[in-house]
Motif scaffolding. Structure first.
Motif, short mmCIF file in Angstrom:
data_model
loop_
_atom_site.label_atom_id
_atom_site.label_comp_id
_atom_site.label_asym_id
_atom_site.label_seq_id
_atom_site.Cartn_x
_atom_site.Cartn_y
_atom_site.Cartn_z
N GLU A 297 0.84 -1.21 0.00
CA GLU A 297 0.00 0.00 0.00
C GLU A 297 0.87 1.26 0.00
OE1 GLU A 297 -0.43 -2.62 1.99
OE2 GLU A 297 -2.36 -3.39 1.24
N GLU A 298 1.97 1.19 0.77
CA GLU A 298 2.90 2.35 0.77
C GLU A 298 3.54 2.54 -0.59
OE1 GLU A 298 4.31 2.34 5.49
OE2 GLU A 298 5.42 1.16 4.03
N LEU A 299 3.88 1.43 -1.22
CA LEU A 299 4.49 1.55 -2.55
C LEU A 299 3.54 2.27 -3.50
CD1 LEU A 299 6.70 0.98 -4.67
CD2 LEU A 299 5.59 -1.24 -5.10
N THR A 300 2.29 1.81 -3.56
CA THR A 300 1.36 2.45 -4.52
C THR A 300 1.12 3.92 -4.15
OG1 THR A 300 -0.50 1.49 -3.32
CG2 THR A 300 0.17 0.37 -5.30
N SER A 301 1.03 4.21 -2.85
CA SER A 301 0.73 5.61 -2.50
C SER A 301 1.95 6.51 -2.69
CB SER A 301 0.12 5.72 -1.10
OG SER A 301 1.12 5.84 -0.13
N LYS A 302 3.15 5.99 -2.44
CA LYS A 302 4.35 6.81 -2.66
C LYS A 302 4.62 7.02 -4.16
CE LYS A 302 6.59 5.64 1.72
NZ LYS A 302 7.18 6.86 2.29
N LEU A 303 4.26 6.03 -4.96
CA LEU A 303 4.38 6.22 -6.41
C LEU A 303 3.36 7.27 -6.86
CD1 LEU A 303 4.74 2.52 -7.67
CD2 LEU A 303 6.52 4.28 -7.70
N ASN A 304 2.15 7.13 -6.31
CA ASN A 304 1.09 8.08 -6.62
C ASN A 304 1.52 9.52 -6.33
OD1 ASN A 304 -1.44 8.61 -7.56
ND2 ASN A 304 -2.50 8.11 -5.65
N ASP A 305 2.20 9.71 -5.19
CA ASP A 305 2.69 11.05 -4.83
C ASP A 305 3.64 11.61 -5.90
OD1 ASP A 305 1.31 10.81 -2.50
OD2 ASP A 305 3.07 10.27 -1.26
#
Ligand SMILES: *Cc1c(COP(=O)(O)O)cnc(C)c1O
Length: 344
Positions: A297-305
Motif C-alpha cells: 500500500e505504501e508503494l502504490t501511495s508513494k508512487l502516486n505522490d
C-alpha cells in the motif's frame, strides 16, 4: 495525460484525431440500423476478424454476455478458464442474467486450458447433466500476464468443439495485442471461433466500445440480446468514428507498447525486492518481497505522490499496463519513482 497511469490500458484518452473524427461523424439511429458510421465500423471489424458481421456494443463485458446469451440456453454449461475475465470480473452476469452455469477449468501459466481436461469436462447425454454448450477462451490472457494464445492451440480447441457440437467464443479484449505479438493477423487467431469480442477502448484508445463478431445469423440474434440488455444505442456513430481510427491506425503501433513493457519490466527487475517476469505483450505483473522497505500500500501511495499510478491486487500482486499515453520518458520517470521508494 499529466499522471503516468499504468493501472490499465482502459485509462487511455482518445487521440486528437479521434476527437476530430467524432465531431465530424455522420450519424443516424443505430437501433434502426441507420447510423452509417456504426455500420462502417461493424463492417471493418468483421473484416479484420474474418467474420461475416459485427455488432458495436458499449463494453467488452456486454460483448461477452451478448455472445453467451446468444449461444446458450438457461441451464446450459459453458466451459471457461478459472482465471478468465467473464468468470472473475463480469459480475457473474452469465449466471445472473442467462442462467448459464460456468464450468471452470484451470488456466495454465500460458493462459491455455488443457485439451484433455476440456474433453473430460464435456458432458454426455444424460438427464442428470446440464448440456455443455460452449467453450470460451481469452486472448491475450489478462490474469496470466497478458500472454497470447497461439493460433495452433485455438485451432485445436476449435476442432474439439466442432467434434462435440459446441460453440467456441473468444474473449479477445486484447486480440490485437496477441496478433501483433505473434506477428499474424487477428483473423487467423479467431478463425476457429464462432464468435469473438474485442475492445476498442483499451490499447486502441477509443473512448468507448467493443465489437462482437460472428456469422450473419449469430449477429442477428445477438442484436436482439443487446437490445434486451439496454445496449441499443442511437447516434452511436459519434463513438464508432473513434473506433474506426482504432482499427485503421492504432493496431500496428501496439508493438511499441510491448517494447516499452519489456523495457519497464527489465528496469524493474533490477530492483532486488521486486520479482518481475518478462511480459509477452503490454501487461506486466510483479510481486514485491515481504522484507521490502515499504508495504504494498505504501508503494502504490508513494508512487502516486510522484504522479505514477499502478494497480495492486493483494495476493495477485502489482500490475502495470503500457499503452499509447506511455512514452519512453514515462518509462524512465516510472523507473526513477520506483527507485526513489525502494532503493534510495
Ligand atoms: C477489459 C476486458 C474485458 C471487457 O471489459 P469492459 O470493461 O467491459 O470493456 C473483457 N475481457 C478481458 C480479458 C478484459 O481485459
Amino acid at each position: 495525460m499529466n499522471t503516468i497511469d499504468l493501472r490499465s490500458d482502459t485509462v487511455t484518452w482518445p487521440t486528437p484525431e479521434m476527437r476530430e473524427a467524432m465531431a465530424r461523424a455522420e450519424v443516424g439511429d443505430d437501433v434502426y440500423g441507420e447510423d452509417p458510421t456504426v455500420n462502417r465500423l461493424q463492417e471493418l471489424a468483421a473484416q479484420r476478424m474474418g467474420k461475416e458481421a459485427g455488432l458495436f456494443v458499449p463494453s467488452g463485458a456486454m460483448g461477452n454476455l451478448a455472445a453467451l446469451l446468444t449461444h446458450c440456453n438457461r441451464g446450459d454449461e459453458a466451459i471457461l478458464g478459472d482465471l478468465s475475465h467473464p468468470y472473475l470480473y463480469e459480475g457473474g452476469a452469465m449466471s445472473a442474467l442467462g442462467g448459464i452455469q460456468p464450468r471452470t477449468l484451470a488456466n495454465q501459466v500460458d493462459g491455455t486450458i488443457d485439451l484433455g481436461e476440456i474433453e473430460l469436462a464435456i458432458r454426455g447425454d444424460d438427464v442428470h447433466y446440464p448440456i455443455t454448450r460452449l467453450i470460451a477462451l481469452e486472448n491475450t490472457h489478462n490474469r496470466r500476464n497478458g500472454v497470447p494464445l497461439s493460433a495452433e492451440y485455438i485451432q485445436s480447441v476449435g476442432n474439439l468443439a466442432k467434434q462435440h457440437g459446441l460453440m467456441l467464443h473468444i474473449d479477445g479484449a486484447r486480440i490485437f495485442n496477441a496478433a501483433v505479438a505473434l506477428g499474424i493477423p487477428a483473423s487467423k487467431l479467431v478463425a476457429a471461433a464462432n464468435s469473438v469480442t474485442f475492445c476498442l477502448s483499451k490499447g486502441l484508445c477509443a473512448p468507448v466500445g467493443s465489437v462482437l463478431c460472428g456469422s450473419h445469423e449469430f449477429i442477428h440474434k445477438a442484436t436482439r440480446v443487446r437490445k434486451q440488455l439496454g445496449g441499443g444505442m442511437r447516434q452511436a456513430g459519434i463513438l464508432a468514428a473513434a473506433g474506426i481510427i482504432s482499427l485503421e491506425k492504432m493496431v500496428d503501433r501496439l508493438a511499441e507498447d510491448h517494447t516499452r513493457a519489456k523495457a519497464l519490466a527489465e528496469g524493474l527487475s533490477e530492483i532486488s525486492s521486486l520479482e518481475v517476469p518478462e511480459p509477452a505483450t503490454n501487461i506486466i505483473r510483479f510481486q514485491m518481497a515481504e522484507d521490502a522497505k515499504v508495504t504494498p500500500e505504501e508503494l502504490t501511495s508513494k508512487l502516486n505522490d510522484q504522479g505514477v499510478r499502478i494497480g495492486y491486487g493483494g495476493y495477485w500482486g502489482f500490475r502495470a499496463v503500457t499503452h499509447y499515453w506511455i512514452d519512453d520518458a514515462a518509462v524512465e520517470k516510472t523507473l526513477a519513482a520506483f527507485h526513489k521508494v525502494l532503493t534510495d
